[in-house]
Structures are given as structure tokens and as C-alpha cells.
Scaffold this motif. Structure first.
Motif, PDB file in Angstrom:
ATOM      1  N   THR A  64       0.841  -1.204   0.000  1.00  0.00           N
ATOM      2  CA  THR A  64       0.000   0.000   0.000  1.00  0.00           C
ATOM      3  C   THR A  64       0.877   1.256   0.000  1.00  0.00           C
ATOM      4  O   THR A  64       0.618   2.214  -0.737  1.00  0.00           O
ATOM      5  N   ALA A  65       1.912   1.242   0.838  1.00  0.00           N
ATOM      6  CA  ALA A  65       2.818   2.398   0.902  1.00  0.00           C
ATOM      7  C   ALA A  65       3.472   2.653  -0.454  1.00  0.00           C
ATOM      8  O   ALA A  65       3.572   3.801  -0.921  1.00  0.00           O
ATOM      9  N   ILE A  66       3.911   1.586  -1.104  1.00  0.00           N
ATOM     10  CA  ILE A  66       4.545   1.716  -2.425  1.00  0.00           C
ATOM     11  C   ILE A  66       3.542   2.274  -3.443  1.00  0.00           C
ATOM     12  O   ILE A  66       3.872   3.157  -4.245  1.00  0.00           O
ATOM     13  N   ASN A  67       2.308   1.771  -3.391  1.00  0.00           N
ATOM     14  CA  ASN A  67       1.278   2.233  -4.326  1.00  0.00           C
ATOM     15  C   ASN A  67       0.957   3.718  -4.135  1.00  0.00           C
ATOM     16  O   ASN A  67       0.855   4.480  -5.103  1.00  0.00           O
ATOM     17  N   ILE A  68       0.768   4.121  -2.884  1.00  0.00           N
ATOM     18  CA  ILE A  68       0.412   5.524  -2.604  1.00  0.00           C
ATOM     19  C   ILE A  68       1.579   6.446  -2.979  1.00  0.00           C
ATOM     20  O   ILE A  68       1.401   7.465  -3.651  1.00  0.00           O
ATOM     21  N   ALA A  69       2.778   6.075  -2.550  1.00  0.00           N
ATOM     22  CA  ALA A  69       3.956   6.909  -2.865  1.00  0.00           C
ATOM     23  C   ALA A  69       4.154   6.990  -4.378  1.00  0.00           C
ATOM     24  O   ALA A  69       4.520   8.047  -4.906  1.00  0.00           O
ATOM     25  N   GLY A  70       3.877   5.902  -5.066  1.00  0.00           N
ATOM     26  CA  GLY A  70       4.034   5.894  -6.527  1.00  0.00           C
ATOM     27  C   GLY A  70       3.134   6.916  -7.198  1.00  0.00           C
ATOM     28  O   GLY A  70       3.562   7.646  -8.102  1.00  0.00           O
ATOM     29  N   VAL A  71       1.886   7.003  -6.731  1.00  0.00           N
ATOM     30  CA  VAL A  71       0.957   8.001  -7.292  1.00  0.00           C
ATOM     31  C   VAL A  71       1.462   9.408  -6.973  1.00  0.00           C
ATOM     32  O   VAL A  71       1.474  10.299  -7.835  1.00  0.00           O
ATOM     33  N   MET A  72       1.896   9.622  -5.737  1.00  0.00           N
ATOM     34  CA  MET A  72       2.370  10.960  -5.342  1.00  0.00           C
ATOM     35  C   MET A  72       3.615  11.363  -6.136  1.00  0.00           C
ATOM     36  O   MET A  72       3.813  12.534  -6.445  1.00  0.00           O
ATOM     37  N   MET A  73       4.463  10.379  -6.440  1.00  0.00           N
ATOM     38  CA  MET A  73       5.723  10.676  -7.141  1.00  0.00           C
ATOM     39  C   MET A  73       5.563  10.600  -8.663  1.00  0.00           C
ATOM     40  O   MET A  73       6.494  10.925  -9.404  1.00  0.00           O
ATOM     41  N   GLY A  74       4.410  10.110  -9.113  1.00  0.00           N
ATOM     42  CA  GLY A  74       4.157  10.038 -10.551  1.00  0.00           C
ATOM     43  C   GLY A  74       4.994   8.980 -11.249  1.00  0.00           C
ATOM     44  O   GLY A  74       5.351   9.123 -12.411  1.00  0.00           O
ATOM     45  N   THR A  76       6.088   4.409 -11.217  1.00  0.00           N
ATOM     46  CA  THR A  76       5.891   3.079 -10.643  1.00  0.00           C
ATOM     47  C   THR A  76       7.131   2.719  -9.837  1.00  0.00           C
ATOM     48  O   THR A  76       8.248   2.741 -10.363  1.00  0.00           O
ATOM     49  N   LEU A  77       6.931   2.401  -8.562  1.00  0.00           N
ATOM     50  CA  LEU A  77       8.084   2.134  -7.696  1.00  0.00           C
ATOM     51  C   LEU A  77       8.280   0.632  -7.517  1.00  0.00           C
ATOM     52  O   LEU A  77       7.327  -0.083  -7.190  1.00  0.00           O
ATOM     53  N   PRO A  78       9.492   0.143  -7.686  1.00  0.00           N
ATOM     54  CA  PRO A  78       9.750  -1.280  -7.473  1.00  0.00           C
ATOM     55  C   PRO A  78       9.857  -1.640  -5.996  1.00  0.00           C
ATOM     56  O   PRO A  78       9.635  -2.777  -5.592  1.00  0.00           O
ATOM     57  N   GLU A  79      10.161  -0.653  -5.157  1.00  0.00           N
ATOM     58  CA  GLU A  79      10.334  -0.916  -3.722  1.00  0.00           C
ATOM     59  C   GLU A  79      10.101   0.364  -2.921  1.00  0.00           C
ATOM     60  O   GLU A  79       9.966   1.443  -3.500  1.00  0.00           O
ATOM     61  N   LEU A  80      10.091   0.211  -1.618  1.00  0.00           N
ATOM     62  CA  LEU A  80       9.859   1.356  -0.740  1.00  0.00           C
ATOM     63  C   LEU A  80      11.178   2.112  -0.528  1.00  0.00           C
ATOM     64  O   LEU A  80      11.928   1.828   0.390  1.00  0.00           O
ATOM     65  N   THR A  81      11.441   3.059  -1.392  1.00  0.00           N
ATOM     66  CA  THR A  81      12.688   3.826  -1.344  1.00  0.00           C
ATOM     67  C   THR A  81      12.610   4.881  -0.237  1.00  0.00           C
ATOM     68  O   THR A  81      11.542   5.138   0.324  1.00  0.00           O
ATOM     69  N   GLN A  82      13.740   5.502   0.037  1.00  0.00           N
ATOM     70  CA  GLN A  82      13.789   6.593   1.025  1.00  0.00           C
ATOM     71  C   GLN A  82      12.841   7.716   0.613  1.00  0.00           C
ATOM     72  O   GLN A  82      12.121   8.283   1.448  1.00  0.00           O
ATOM     73  N   MET A  83      12.807   8.046  -0.692  1.00  0.00           N
ATOM     74  CA  MET A  83      11.928   9.112  -1.176  1.00  0.00           C
ATOM     75  C   MET A  83      10.459   8.705  -1.017  1.00  0.00           C
ATOM     76  O   MET A  83       9.605   9.531  -0.707  1.00  0.00           O
ATOM     77  N   ALA A  84      10.180   7.420  -1.215  1.00  0.00           N
ATOM     78  CA  ALA A  84       8.799   6.928  -1.044  1.00  0.00           C
ATOM     79  C   ALA A  84       8.378   7.045   0.424  1.00  0.00           C
ATOM     80  O   ALA A  84       7.250   7.435   0.729  1.00  0.00           O
ATOM     81  N   ARG A  85       9.288   6.716   1.325  1.00  0.00           N
ATOM     82  CA  ARG A  85       8.990   6.863   2.765  1.00  0.00           C
ATOM     83  C   ARG A  85       8.703   8.320   3.105  1.00  0.00           C
ATOM     84  O   ARG A  85       7.808   8.639   3.883  1.00  0.00           O
ATOM     85  N   SER A  86       9.485   9.205   2.495  1.00  0.00           N
ATOM     86  CA  SER A  86       9.278  10.634   2.711  1.00  0.00           C
ATOM     87  C   SER A  86       7.913  11.068   2.169  1.00  0.00           C
ATOM     88  O   SER A  86       7.214  11.881   2.780  1.00  0.00           O
ATOM     89  N   ALA A  87       7.535  10.509   1.002  1.00  0.00           N
ATOM     90  CA  ALA A  87       6.230  10.833   0.409  1.00  0.00           C
ATOM     91  C   ALA A  87       5.103  10.400   1.338  1.00  0.00           C
ATOM     92  O   ALA A  87       4.133  11.133   1.551  1.00  0.00           O
TER      93      ALA A  87
END
Lengths: 160, 138
Positions: A64-74, A76-87
Motif C-alpha cells: 500500500t505504501a509503495i502504491n500511494i507513494a508511486g501516485v504521489m511521485m508520478g 511506478t516504484l519497485p520498492e519502498l525507497t527513502q523518497m517513497a517513505r518521505s512521500a
């Protein structure tokens, strides 16, 4: 804990989720728990201070975190990156900030702390101090479930 | 970024220069992408109020605008706003915060903020506010 403290968080959640292009959120079964369990994915914790005091924990699994961060970052994220955690930290900050604005409009002047994001491992959310009741509210998005754990109460009034 | 979201240039033809302050790396990157796409130069960023004041003083007088979050560790955006305006009474500061109730907006404006953007925001809102603020003399 009064339900009137919860509604601003639900209203703010729906509004922020829609504004960020995450679709519509529906509220699942609300439960009361003394020590709820984290899902083992990602937790974002924000403190509430002022007329009300306590904390709100946003809990979601990694996907879920990867999916939400992916939308915010525009992207597709392969993993929960530091930037995704920040998002995700910012996502929960926006909900809490908007909720604080609604609470203020309803007579409860509160401030929020910056989010603390924790990942990995099953966690039991042991409560703080006198806070022994947590409202556990699942927000169901098409990107997954974000569980809002809310434990707030009126701050002690001091004389003078 | 669409042409209609292009910020004006400075009188000497150069781009406006901006400092982004936010405790979220995601938000810094997001704002940097938006502002750069509008034709501004993002000179630097800061993750809290203390860093913001320090970096603003180093960048003076070559900085045209600061976007400033409020809820941050070490020093809040409101305290950083006061310190920046104390160091440079002409500083253009735009608050960008998830907190948006009347009292906090009023406090920020009284302390010298030029405008207030509530998160979450669209790029168009940031453009509209910055165009307005940068069109006025510092």
C-alpha cells in the motif's frame, strides 16, 4: 475518546486522498483497541498538542505504501525507497494538518508534530501515559488500506 | 510544464532564485520540479527552520523568494519566517503548509509572509501565488 475528535481526521483523509489523485476512500469497521498491532509495513506517527493531546498513527502494509507513494511521485516504484517513505510521511502530514485546521474551526486549537516514519517488523503499539483507548479506523482506498489509529483527549486545564 | 505556467523573468532577464524549506525530502523534490518547470532557479533547500535561516543569510542578496513549511523540527516555519524577515525586511516568503486555519495564516501574514499555500496543492496554485508575489517589488 469523543467521536467528534475522529470526524475531522476522516474528513481530512477523504479530501487529501482525493486531492492527491488517489481516488475515493471508504471507512471500514471502526474498532477500539488498547494496544493495536501494526501491520508490519510502514507506520507514520504524528503527535497532537494544544487543546487536545495525543497521537495519530497511520499504518499500512508495504505494498500500500509503495502504491500511494508511486501516485504521489508520478512513477511506478519497485520498492519502498527513502523518497517513497518521505512521500508517505508527507501524505500523513497533509491529512493531520488538514484535520488540525478542521479541529481549530470546531473550537479545538491543536498543533501537530512532524511525522516519524517507521518501517519493518510487526509492532505492538503500546500506548503513552494515560492514553489507553485507541480508535482504529481502516480507510479503504483502491491502492490498499490505511489504518488510522487515533488516541487523543482534552489536555489538562491548568489554573490561572 | 505548459508555457502558460512560465514565471516572469527579473528585470535583467535572469530567472527568479528560490530557496525551498520543508522537512520532507519528497516535498522539496516535488516543489523543485514544479518551480524549475516554471522557469525559476532553485538555489538550495533546507530541512528545518534553523537551516533555512542560515542558508538564507548565506544566499543574501541573491535570493528572490523562500517557500517555507511550518511544521518542522528544530525551528518552526513561523520562527524561521521572523528570523529571515529580521535579517532581510524585504524578504519574500511564501508559506507552504498542511496547516491552514485562519489563525496560523494571520500569524504568518503579520510576521511578514507574502502569501500562504495549503498542502496538498496543484502546480497551478503555486504558479498563481508566485506570479503574484514576484510581480510586486520586494
Amino acid at each position: 475518546m469523543k467521536v467528534e475528535y475522529l470526524n475531522p481526521f476522516l474528513d481530512a483523509s477523504r479530501s487529501v486522498i482525493q486531492e492527491l489523485g488517489l481516488g475515493r476512500a471508504t471507512v471500514g469497521k471502526i474498532e477500539i483497541a488498547p494496544n493495536p498491532h501494526g501491520s508490519g509495513g510502514l507506520l507514520s506517527m504524528i503527535g497532537i498538542t494544544g487543546r487536545l493531546t495525543g497521537r495519530v498513527l497511520y499504518d499500512m502494509n508495504e505494498s500500500t505504501a509503495i502504491n500511494i507513494a508511486g501516485v504521489m511521485m508520478g512513477e511506478t516504484l519497485p520498492e519502498l525507497t527513502q523518497m517513497a517513505r518521505s512521500a508517505i510521511g508527507e501524505f500523513t502530514n497533509m491529512i493531520s494538518g488538514n484535520a488540525a485546521t478542521i479541529l481549530k474551526e470546531r473550537g479545538f486549537a491543536v498543533d501537530i508534530t512532524p511525522p516519524t516514519v517507521i518501517t519493518g517488523g510487526q509492532m505492538t503499539l503500546t500506548d503513552f501515559g494515560e492514553m489507553n483507548v485507541t480508535l482504529v479506523v481502516p480507510l479503504i482506498l483502491n491502492k490498499g488500506v490505511v489504518t488510522v489509529n487515533l488516541a487523543i483527549k482534552e489536555a489538562h486545564k491548568h489554573g490561572g | 510544464m505548459a508555457d502558460e505556467l512560465a514565471l516572469p523573468k527579473k528585470p535583467d532577464g535572469s530567472n527568479f532564485k528560490i530557496l525551498i524549506v520543508d522537512d520532507s525530502e519528497f516535498m522539496i523534490k516535488n516543489l523543485e520540479r514544479i518551480l524549475t518547470g516554471m522557469g525559476a532557479d532553485v538555489l538550495d533547500s533546507a530541512l528545518d527552520g534553523l537551516q533555512a535561516v542560515e542558508k538564507y543569510k548565506k544566499l543574501m542578496p541573491n535570493i528572490d523568494l523562500v517557500t517555507l513549511d511550518i511544521t518542522m523540527p528544530n525551528m518552526s516555519g513561523i520562527d524561521a519566517l521572523a528570523a529571515i524577515r529580521s535579517a532581510d525586511p524585504k524578504a519574500r516568503v511564501v508559506m507552504v503548509s498542511a496547516l491552514g486555519h485562519q489563525d496560523i495564516v494571520k500569524t504568518a501574514i503579520l510576521k511578514g509572509a507574502k502569501h500562504f499555500v495549503v498542502k496538498p496543492f496543484k502546480a497551478e496554485k503555486v504558479f498563481e501565488v508566485l506570479k503574484l508575489v514576484l510581480s510586486k517589488p520586494a
